[in-house]
Design an enzyme around this catalytic site. Structure first.
Site, PDB file in Angstrom:
ATOM      1  N   GLY A 288       4.092  -0.585   2.476  1.00  0.00           N
ATOM      2  CA  GLY A 288       5.515  -0.256   2.458  1.00  0.00           C
ATOM      3  C   GLY A 288       6.367  -1.394   1.902  1.00  0.00           C
ATOM      4  O   GLY A 288       7.244  -1.165   1.059  1.00  0.00           O
TER       5      GLY A 288
ATOM      6  N   ASP B 299      16.044  -2.648   1.072  1.00  0.00           N
ATOM      7  CA  ASP B 299      14.999  -3.678   1.131  1.00  0.00           C
ATOM      8  C   ASP B 299      14.783  -4.390  -0.211  1.00  0.00           C
ATOM      9  O   ASP B 299      14.527  -5.593  -0.243  1.00  0.00           O
ATOM     10  CB  ASP B 299      13.669  -3.069   1.598  1.00  0.00           C
TER      11      ASP B 299
ATOM     12  N   LYS C  74      11.456   6.975   8.302  1.00  0.00           N
ATOM     13  CA  LYS C  74      11.930   6.535   6.986  1.00  0.00           C
ATOM     14  C   LYS C  74      11.892   7.623   5.906  1.00  0.00           C
ATOM     15  O   LYS C  74      12.626   7.544   4.925  1.00  0.00           O
ATOM     16  CB  LYS C  74      11.166   5.292   6.523  1.00  0.00           C
TER      17      LYS C  74
HETATM   18  P1  ATR Z   1       3.707  -2.429   5.500  1.00  0.00           P
HETATM   19  O1  ATR Z   1       4.285  -1.048   5.520  1.00  0.00           O
HETATM   20  O2  ATR Z   1       4.294  -3.377   6.528  1.00  0.00           O
HETATM   21  O3  ATR Z   1       3.659  -3.053   4.145  1.00  0.00           O
HETATM   22  P2  ATR Z   1       0.984  -1.450   5.480  1.00  0.00           P
HETATM   23  O4  ATR Z   1       1.455  -0.292   4.701  1.00  0.00           O
HETATM   24  O5  ATR Z   1       0.108  -1.217   6.645  1.00  0.00           O
HETATM   25  O6  ATR Z   1       2.194  -2.284   6.041  1.00  0.00           O
HETATM   26  O7  ATR Z   1       0.310  -2.471   4.482  1.00  0.00           O
HETATM   27  C1  ATR Z   1      -0.395  -3.579   4.934  1.00  0.00           C
HETATM   28  C2  ATR Z   1      -0.951  -4.332   3.720  1.00  0.00           C
HETATM   29  O8  ATR Z   1      -1.672  -5.478   4.196  1.00  0.00           O
HETATM   30  C3  ATR Z   1      -1.922  -3.523   2.904  1.00  0.00           C
HETATM   31  O9  ATR Z   1      -1.785  -3.884   1.548  1.00  0.00           O
HETATM   32  C4  ATR Z   1      -3.269  -3.950   3.472  1.00  0.00           C
HETATM   33  O10 ATR Z   1      -4.371  -3.811   2.580  1.00  0.00           O
HETATM   34  P3  ATR Z   1      -5.176  -2.401   2.512  1.00  0.00           P
HETATM   35  O11 ATR Z   1      -4.335  -1.495   1.691  1.00  0.00           O
HETATM   36  O12 ATR Z   1      -6.467  -2.752   1.863  1.00  0.00           O
HETATM   37  O13 ATR Z   1      -5.324  -1.938   3.936  1.00  0.00           O
HETATM   38  C5  ATR Z   1      -3.012  -5.417   3.703  1.00  0.00           C
HETATM   39  N1  ATR Z   1      -3.951  -5.968   4.686  1.00  0.00           N
HETATM   40  C6  ATR Z   1      -3.907  -5.821   6.021  1.00  0.00           C
HETATM   41  N2  ATR Z   1      -4.935  -6.468   6.601  1.00  0.00           N
HETATM   42  C7  ATR Z   1      -5.668  -7.022   5.599  1.00  0.00           C
HETATM   43  C8  ATR Z   1      -6.853  -7.830   5.547  1.00  0.00           C
HETATM   44  N3  ATR Z   1      -7.501  -8.200   6.657  1.00  0.00           N
HETATM   45  N4  ATR Z   1      -7.289  -8.248   4.331  1.00  0.00           N
HETATM   46  C9  ATR Z   1      -6.634  -7.902   3.206  1.00  0.00           C
HETATM   47  N5  ATR Z   1      -5.510  -7.136   3.178  1.00  0.00           N
HETATM   48  C10 ATR Z   1      -5.024  -6.711   4.365  1.00  0.00           C
END
Ligand code: ATR
Length: 262
Positions: free
Chosen positions: A113, A84, A48
């Site tokens: 993202g 998006d 990306k």
């Molecule tokens: P994407 O690109 O699909 O948005 P990502 O960049 O991995 O995926 O983001 C995942 C999001 O879900 C993040 O905001 C993450 O929080 P952190 O920044 O604290 O990691 C959130 N997330 C994932 N698992 C979580 C959990 N168990 N509790 C709270 N937030 C979670």
């Protein structure tokens, strides 16, 4: 399946194919992009950002979001864009027409993202955005990146922020099949607040179910996928395709067939 449906519906000779391009072959792939006959395409992980050196320009959305997810030609220039945010907003426009009349504040869960597209889309409609994330530093950094109208904080502030929200959006991976559920007490929300989940596997997340049960208008993530595709198709074939009930059913059935429990 999605673009194949529209190509057939509009009698356009063409195909939408998956091409596996290893990072070390990206340059060679783009050397042949035009002569190979591509009118455009989508870009996904891990390319990306990596595609940026190979396009002639990137659009404002891709710049702000920091990711290219679509390619199209404008004359002889290959554009790297991001559809998006339009997908996020197009879905809201379709499912809750007039949603932004009087809407002033959105609270978004997450700072990843998918969050970036939601922030860009909501700012383009003039909403103030509060980002709430488990890792506060990521929410703060994203807020600083977008600047005016966007704040970043931790989940401990969520309850207070919800009371003022016209829109609550989940952009975390919580609630997705294979992930822990997103468990939030929705009681502080105004009854007229809209609840949006970008997760689409399962089609109806526990978060949306809970919001529906409380009488909120809800918006599902499948529509965001459909509407970002509308934008791509429009660039490639100069025609705005319709998101029909038949298309939603086609995709929903496919997701259900591939994901037990979805
Ligand atoms: P994407 O690109 O699909 O948005 P990502 O960049 O991995 O995926 O983001 C995942 C999001 O879900 C993040 O905001 C993450 O929080 P952190 O920044 O604290 O990691 C959130 N997330 C994932 N698992 C979580 C959990 N168990 N509790 C709270 N937030 C979670």
């Amino acid at each position: 399946m999605l673009h194949g449906y529209w190509l057939k519906r509009y009698g356009i000779p063409g195909s939408y194919e998956r091409v596996d391009v290893p990072p070390e072959e990206l340059a060679a792939f783009f050397d042949r992009f035009k002569e190979a006959g591509w009118v455009g395409g989508n870009v996904t992980v891990p390319h990306k950002m990596a595609v940026i050196p190979f396009v002639d320009r990137i659009d404002d959305a891709a710049k702000a979001i920091g990711a290219v997810n679509a390619l199209w030609w404008e004359g002889d220039a290959l554009v790297g864009g991001n559809t998006d945010a339009m997908g996020f907003i197009g879905n809201l426009d379709e499912l809750v027409p007039g949603w932004d009349r009087g809407a002033r504040r959105a609270v978004i869960l997450g700072a990843g993202g998918a969050t970036r597209a939601a922030v860009y889309g909501l700012r383009s409609r003039g909403l103030e955005v509060a980002l709430c994330n488990r890792t506060v530093a990521k929410a703060e950094a994203l807020a600083a990146h977008f600047g005016k109208g966007v704040t970043g904080q931790g989940l401990d502030e969520l309850e207070a922020l919800m009371g003022d929200a016209d829109l609550l959006v989940n952009t975390t991976s919580l609630g997705m099949v294979g992930q822990p559920p997103l468990e939030i007490d929705l009681a502080p929300l105004k009854p007229e607040a809209i609840v949006y989940d970008v997760v689409y596997v399962p089609l109806e997340t526990g978060f949306l179910k809970a919001a529906k049960a409380r009488g909120h208008r809800t918006v599902d993530g499948l529509g965001m996928l459909l509407h970002q595709a509308v934008e791509g198709f429009r660039h490639w074939f100069d025609r705005t395709p319709e998101v029909t009930e038949e298309l939603r059913t086609l995709l929903s059935d496919d997701i259900r067939a591939k994901t037990p429990g979805a």
